[in-house]
Design a protein around this motif. Sequence first.
Motif, PDB file in Angstrom:
ATOM      1  N   GLU A  44       4.272 -10.094  -5.683  1.00  0.00           N
ATOM      2  CA  GLU A  44       5.722 -10.183  -5.408  1.00  0.00           C
ATOM      3  C   GLU A  44       6.496 -10.234  -6.728  1.00  0.00           C
ATOM      4  OE1 GLU A  44       6.111 -12.498  -1.115  1.00  0.00           O
ATOM      5  OE2 GLU A  44       6.506 -13.564  -2.980  1.00  0.00           O
ATOM      6  N   GLN A  45       5.963 -11.133  -7.586  1.00  0.00           N
ATOM      7  CA  GLN A  45       6.629 -11.306  -8.868  1.00  0.00           C
ATOM      8  C   GLN A  45       6.653  -9.993  -9.634  1.00  0.00           C
ATOM      9  OE1 GLN A  45       8.316 -14.079  -9.843  1.00  0.00           O
ATOM     10  NE2 GLN A  45       7.806 -14.627  -7.726  1.00  0.00           N
ATOM     11  N   ARG A  46       5.509  -9.290  -9.534  1.00  0.00           N
ATOM     12  CA  ARG A  46       5.410  -8.039 -10.261  1.00  0.00           C
ATOM     13  C   ARG A  46       6.429  -7.013  -9.755  1.00  0.00           C
ATOM     14  NH1 ARG A  46      -0.012  -8.571 -10.230  1.00  0.00           N
ATOM     15  NH2 ARG A  46      -0.204  -7.246  -8.402  1.00  0.00           N
ATOM     16  N   VAL A  47       6.468  -6.893  -8.419  1.00  0.00           N
ATOM     17  CA  VAL A  47       7.374  -5.858  -7.888  1.00  0.00           C
ATOM     18  C   VAL A  47       8.839  -6.227  -8.124  1.00  0.00           C
ATOM     19  CG1 VAL A  47       5.851  -4.765  -6.253  1.00  0.00           C
ATOM     20  CG2 VAL A  47       7.129  -6.768  -5.518  1.00  0.00           C
ATOM     21  N   ILE A  48       9.129  -7.519  -8.050  1.00  0.00           N
ATOM     22  CA  ILE A  48      10.523  -7.941  -8.269  1.00  0.00           C
ATOM     23  C   ILE A  48      10.917  -7.652  -9.727  1.00  0.00           C
ATOM     24  CG2 ILE A  48      11.953  -9.975  -8.566  1.00  0.00           C
ATOM     25  CD1 ILE A  48      10.945 -10.958  -5.892  1.00  0.00           C
ATOM     26  N   SER A  49       9.993  -8.116 -10.610  1.00  0.00           N
ATOM     27  CA  SER A  49      10.365  -7.970 -12.020  1.00  0.00           C
ATOM     28  C   SER A  49      10.413  -6.486 -12.412  1.00  0.00           C
ATOM     29  CB  SER A  49       9.407  -8.741 -12.917  1.00  0.00           C
ATOM     30  OG  SER A  49       8.152  -8.132 -12.888  1.00  0.00           O
ATOM     31  N   ARG A  50       9.482  -5.730 -11.768  1.00  0.00           N
ATOM     32  CA  ARG A  50       9.472  -4.300 -12.067  1.00  0.00           C
ATOM     33  C   ARG A  50      10.792  -3.669 -11.588  1.00  0.00           C
ATOM     34  NH1 ARG A  50       4.177  -1.919  -9.914  1.00  0.00           N
ATOM     35  NH2 ARG A  50       3.200  -3.318 -11.404  1.00  0.00           N
ATOM     36  N   SER A  51      11.236  -4.090 -10.394  1.00  0.00           N
ATOM     37  CA  SER A  51      12.495  -3.528  -9.866  1.00  0.00           C
ATOM     38  C   SER A  51      13.675  -3.940 -10.743  1.00  0.00           C
ATOM     39  CB  SER A  51      12.704  -3.963  -8.423  1.00  0.00           C
ATOM     40  OG  SER A  51      12.911  -5.345  -8.342  1.00  0.00           O
ATOM     41  N   ARG A  52      13.586  -5.161 -11.274  1.00  0.00           N
ATOM     42  CA  ARG A  52      14.687  -5.651 -12.122  1.00  0.00           C
ATOM     43  C   ARG A  52      14.748  -4.887 -13.443  1.00  0.00           C
ATOM     44  NH1 ARG A  52      14.632 -11.987 -11.339  1.00  0.00           N
ATOM     45  NH2 ARG A  52      15.825 -11.967  -9.390  1.00  0.00           N
ATOM     46  N   ILE A  53      13.542  -4.838 -14.045  1.00  0.00           N
ATOM     47  CA  ILE A  53      13.495  -4.140 -15.341  1.00  0.00           C
ATOM     48  C   ILE A  53      13.996  -2.721 -15.195  1.00  0.00           C
ATOM     49  CG2 ILE A  53      11.922  -3.265 -17.132  1.00  0.00           C
ATOM     50  CD1 ILE A  53      10.160  -5.769 -16.460  1.00  0.00           C
ATOM     51  N   PHE A  54      13.455  -2.101 -14.125  1.00  0.00           N
ATOM     52  CA  PHE A  54      13.850  -0.717 -13.895  1.00  0.00           C
ATOM     53  C   PHE A  54      15.350  -0.620 -13.602  1.00  0.00           C
ATOM     54  CE2 PHE A  54      13.735   3.474 -11.904  1.00  0.00           C
ATOM     55  CZ  PHE A  54      12.920   4.134 -12.796  1.00  0.00           C
ATOM     56  N   ASP A 179      18.507  15.032 -14.541  1.00  0.00           N
ATOM     57  CA  ASP A 179      17.280  15.336 -13.748  1.00  0.00           C
ATOM     58  C   ASP A 179      16.712  14.016 -13.201  1.00  0.00           C
ATOM     59  OD1 ASP A 179      14.740  15.957 -12.803  1.00  0.00           O
ATOM     60  OD2 ASP A 179      14.359  17.440 -14.378  1.00  0.00           O
ATOM     61  N   PRO A 180      16.457  13.955 -11.877  1.00  0.00           N
ATOM     62  CA  PRO A 180      15.897  12.687 -11.334  1.00  0.00           C
ATOM     63  C   PRO A 180      14.620  12.257 -12.068  1.00  0.00           C
ATOM     64  CG  PRO A 180      16.436  14.200  -9.553  1.00  0.00           C
ATOM     65  CD  PRO A 180      16.664  14.956 -10.829  1.00  0.00           C
ATOM     66  N   LYS A 181      13.950  13.236 -12.599  1.00  0.00           N
ATOM     67  CA  LYS A 181      12.707  12.917 -13.316  1.00  0.00           C
ATOM     68  C   LYS A 181      12.978  11.975 -14.478  1.00  0.00           C
ATOM     69  CE  LYS A 181      10.174  17.211 -12.636  1.00  0.00           C
ATOM     70  NZ  LYS A 181      10.143  18.547 -13.244  1.00  0.00           N
ATOM     71  N   HIS A 182      14.235  12.120 -15.000  1.00  0.00           N
ATOM     72  CA  HIS A 182      14.599  11.349 -16.184  1.00  0.00           C
ATOM     73  C   HIS A 182      14.310   9.862 -15.993  1.00  0.00           C
ATOM     74  CE1 HIS A 182      16.867   9.985 -19.662  1.00  0.00           C
ATOM     75  NE2 HIS A 182      17.405   9.053 -18.831  1.00  0.00           N
ATOM     76  N   PHE A 183      14.592   9.389 -14.761  1.00  0.00           N
ATOM     77  CA  PHE A 183      14.403   7.949 -14.492  1.00  0.00           C
ATOM     78  C   PHE A 183      12.917   7.562 -14.499  1.00  0.00           C
ATOM     79  CE2 PHE A 183      18.541   8.997 -12.723  1.00  0.00           C
ATOM     80  CZ  PHE A 183      19.333   8.033 -13.344  1.00  0.00           C
ATOM     81  N   GLY A 184      12.170   8.569 -14.112  1.00  0.00           N
ATOM     82  CA  GLY A 184      10.716   8.299 -14.084  1.00  0.00           C
ATOM     83  C   GLY A 184      10.136   8.063 -15.454  1.00  0.00           C
ATOM     84  N   LEU A 185      10.786   8.643 -16.418  1.00  0.00           N
ATOM     85  CA  LEU A 185      10.238   8.510 -17.767  1.00  0.00           C
ATOM     86  C   LEU A 185      10.100   7.064 -18.172  1.00  0.00           C
ATOM     87  CD1 LEU A 185      12.095  11.446 -19.567  1.00  0.00           C
ATOM     88  CD2 LEU A 185       9.727  11.351 -18.826  1.00  0.00           C
ATOM     89  N   PHE A 186      11.082   6.303 -17.808  1.00  0.00           N
ATOM     90  CA  PHE A 186      11.035   4.876 -18.161  1.00  0.00           C
ATOM     91  C   PHE A 186       9.899   4.166 -17.412  1.00  0.00           C
ATOM     92  CE2 PHE A 186      12.259   0.433 -17.418  1.00  0.00           C
ATOM     93  CZ  PHE A 186      12.248  -0.003 -18.740  1.00  0.00           C
ATOM     94  N   ALA A 187       9.774   4.618 -16.154  1.00  0.00           N
ATOM     95  CA  ALA A 187       8.710   3.999 -15.346  1.00  0.00           C
ATOM     96  C   ALA A 187       7.351   4.113 -16.020  1.00  0.00           C
ATOM     97  CB  ALA A 187       8.650   4.628 -13.963  1.00  0.00           C
ATOM     98  N   GLN A 188       7.236   5.198 -16.785  1.00  0.00           N
ATOM     99  CA  GLN A 188       5.971   5.382 -17.492  1.00  0.00           C
ATOM    100  C   GLN A 188       5.682   4.225 -18.432  1.00  0.00           C
ATOM    101  OE1 GLN A 188       6.317   9.214 -19.329  1.00  0.00           O
ATOM    102  NE2 GLN A 188       5.588  10.269 -17.507  1.00  0.00           N
ATOM    103  N   THR A 189       6.742   3.639 -18.925  1.00  0.00           N
ATOM    104  CA  THR A 189       6.532   2.535 -19.856  1.00  0.00           C
ATOM    105  C   THR A 189       6.046   1.291 -19.122  1.00  0.00           C
ATOM    106  OG1 THR A 189       8.773   1.698 -19.662  1.00  0.00           O
ATOM    107  CG2 THR A 189       8.378   3.362 -21.371  1.00  0.00           C
ATOM    108  N   LEU A 190       6.300   1.262 -17.830  1.00  0.00           N
ATOM    109  CA  LEU A 190       5.783   0.104 -17.063  1.00  0.00           C
ATOM    110  C   LEU A 190       4.325   0.382 -16.690  1.00  0.00           C
ATOM    111  CD1 LEU A 190       8.796  -0.318 -14.644  1.00  0.00           C
ATOM    112  CD2 LEU A 190       8.311  -1.687 -16.675  1.00  0.00           C
ATOM    113  N   LYS A 191       3.618  -0.723 -16.453  1.00  0.00           N
ATOM    114  CA  LYS A 191       2.208  -0.530 -16.064  1.00  0.00           C
ATOM    115  C   LYS A 191       2.175  -0.226 -14.569  1.00  0.00           C
ATOM    116  CE  LYS A 191      -2.226  -2.799 -16.041  1.00  0.00           C
ATOM    117  NZ  LYS A 191      -2.303  -2.789 -14.609  1.00  0.00           N
TER     118      LYS A 191
END
Length: 866
Positions: A44-54, A179-191
């Motif tokens: 839960e913590q992971r998904v919350i923090s991941r959503s926040r960071i993102f 490009d929507p892909k652009h947002f994904g680029l950051f996601a790459q930085t997350l584990k």
Amino acid sequence: MDLERKYTWPFKVGLIATLCLVLVWATAFLEIQHNNEQEHYQSEQRVISRSRIFGEYVASTIKRLDEILLDSRQFWTGDWSVFSKYIQSKHENISDIAFQIAVIDKDGRLLFSNLAPATDRTDLSQREHFKVHQDHPTEDQLFISKPLIGKVSKKWSIQFSRPIFKDGKFAGVIVASVDPKHFGLFAQTLKIDNGDVISIIRDTGERMARYPIDESSYGQKLTDLPFMGSNAPFSGVFQRQSAHDGISRLYGFYRLPANGLTILAGESTEVAGLPANEYRNLIIAYVVAISFLIAFAAFLIWRRGEEKQRSERALNIASMVYKNSSEAMLITDKHGIILTVNSAFTELTGYDLDEVVGKTPHILNSDIQDKDFWRNFWSELNSKGSWKGEVYNRRKNGEIYIEQLVVDTIFTKDSDECFRVALFHDVTRDKNNQELILQQANFDGLTGLPNRRLFLEKLNQEAIRSQRGDAKFALIFLDLDHFKDINDSLGHTAGDELLSIVGSRLSQAIRQVDTVARMGGDEFTLILSGLVQIFDVEVVARKVLEQLSSPYLLQAEEVYVSASLGIAIYPDDTQDIEELIRYADQAMYVSKETGRNRYTFFSASMQEDAARRMKLINEMHIALKEEQWEIHYQPIVELETGKVCKAEALVRWNHPTRGNMQPGEFIPLAEEVGLIEEIDAWMLKKVCMDLATLNDVVDEQFQISVNRSAREFRHSKDYIEKLAKFDVPLERIVLEITEGVLMDESLATVENIQKLYQAGVSFALDDFGTGYSSMSYLRRFPVAFLKIDQSFVSNLNDFSSKDSAFCESIISLAHKLRVKVIAEGVETLEQVNWLRRLGCDYVQGYYYFKPVSINEFYKILAKQNT
Ligand code: C2E
Ligand code: MG
Ligand code: MG
């Protein structure tokens, strides 16, 4: 105690093991649950923090985009080339985020695009991002479109737009395409793990972007999500199965209300759960292993407990057996000091436990068994460790008893200490019974003397001793003379009494080392051992005869008895026991034959005689079968007329090898062995037949006499029937009997004689003068003729001789009793004359005729008639 018994070892062990297992499994369960919760929480913590960071990243990106838009709007002068240059100058900055900057005029036509040529006037009036600003001409707001395929760029893009005002009026729209892909680029930085997903959702429900990139998901409309609605929280988690790819995920959301967006970070529950599952599996593996260990430990404990219980039970049983056994038990230490005894011991000996503990078994000693016995006892017990046998002990009350004792030595497992265990029971009664049985088996009940069995045993022992020591011994067979007469006349009780007195007289007549035994009936045996000279045997034999000859008082009557003895010497006569017995018996038989009341030593000729007799008996059996008999008739002459008016039938044996045998050679033996009856029966049959053939040469008074044995009268019940069968006038038959027949006054004999007499048969008393010569028989029995034995006739030569006087008195007495007299063995004229003078009626002898065959006899009779 009850509980103890109720909850047995296995139950207790099982219970504890079960509790342990429950505890272990419960702990494991809780641990797994706790770990699951922990994992879930972390997830839960992971998904919350991941959503926040993102979210933060998206927000900042949008902010930068907005700044670019605002910045660019400032430079928008309406001149395409100027703006183009501006954009070019900013290119680095812009292309970082947006790939296209475009300007739309107030009518919706493309005015500028860094991607399109300047001539391109594409109509974009129907595009959402244009219409939003056209519809709200006064509002200077950033608008973010849903993803769509750009008309100019021809690729997926999200339009970030702001209105352009000129002179306070709506003059167009400036657009940055991302490009929507652009947002994904950051996601790459997350584990991001397999199955994880990050999406940007517009408040109206459309998916703006997704990582991992999946263009097919762009613009998808999502509904019923917890972050939708006016009251939805800024951030939170929920679980849901994805409508897009069907994977179940835990989602964390973070709302960007200012931008009308929500960031959704999802983690596959399956993937997220993997560590927990692994952990669970590990725990389960551990617990299973521990369970096995517990079960195994429980099993070991249970088994030990079982063993313990079993040995306790065995111990209990052993102690119960010890206490309740009917076998007396006594346990001593190695020094022989009594440690304990059981109740059977007390019952048998009379001693209580307290009275014997600390003492030695010596208190039971009876002193009956000597020192040697006890020395052997101890040496065997010490060497072998055990002893078995009979012991004579004394009870507390002084009574001696015999015990069957077994002593064993027992060593304890872990020390050198040893105990002696004695088990015993009372066999006094058994012993007495045994002795009684032994007595009955070996001794004669009437006389108390050894019986035949013990006699044979002693005889064998004596033979062995003789062989070893080279000493001789004598065997004497003894048979009472005429014992049957005493039994018959005085009764069996008197007979028994006589035998018992004879037994004790015999015992007195011999030495201690000798043996006297009763073989049965009136037969006794004596074994005289250690003979030095044969003469000693004679001394004993004479002594025996003498002692037996003194009178016996039986039922107030004085009775005299003699005995006949036969003696055989071992090993002089034979070394064979059975032969020795037979020899003594033969010698005894000779004593009987030669006049009784005497002893006879066995001799070789006796044995030859016996063998001959045996052979003769066998031959007689064959003779009977083959009818090897013949009859010779000796005519009897009437003195007064000189005529043959009678004849005596005499048997001859036409022996196949020995030729014609005289009756003297076989009749006595035939009588002895009981064959005489068969011979006589044959004779009678033959005589009756011959009488028929003689019919034409004899008159009606003519008689033939046949000799009969005494046995026949006693045994035959149907004498008359037998005679009747032959169909002869019974008046023609004379039966010659001896005094022996008449002496036997048994009912059968008397009846037979009476019946025969009444049927017309005559009787002649044969061999008169050789036996008792009692005239009383002539009176009592219907005797018609008396035959004077030839031994008297042969001595008839002068008046003064005794035999002449005897004959004379017999003849006159007979005549008085109306009995006719026949003289036998008349050989001379002198004898004939004498007999005539004495008044004798008939004569029979060689002077007139010898016994002749039936043919000869026929001729004699025929000649006489002419
Ligand atoms: P016994 O009944 O006294 O028979 C007379 C015996 O005297 C006969 O002997 C006869 O041959 C013999 N004898 C007759 N006259 C003279 C004579 O002048 N001088 C001499 N020395 N002897 C004479 P045998 O035939 O040898 O019979 C002997 C005995 O055997 C008989 O004595 C009789 O007791 C017995 N016996 C013979 N035949 C039979 C038989 O069929 N049955 C039975 N039970 N006994 C028989
Ligand atoms: Mg005769
Ligand atoms: Mg005779």
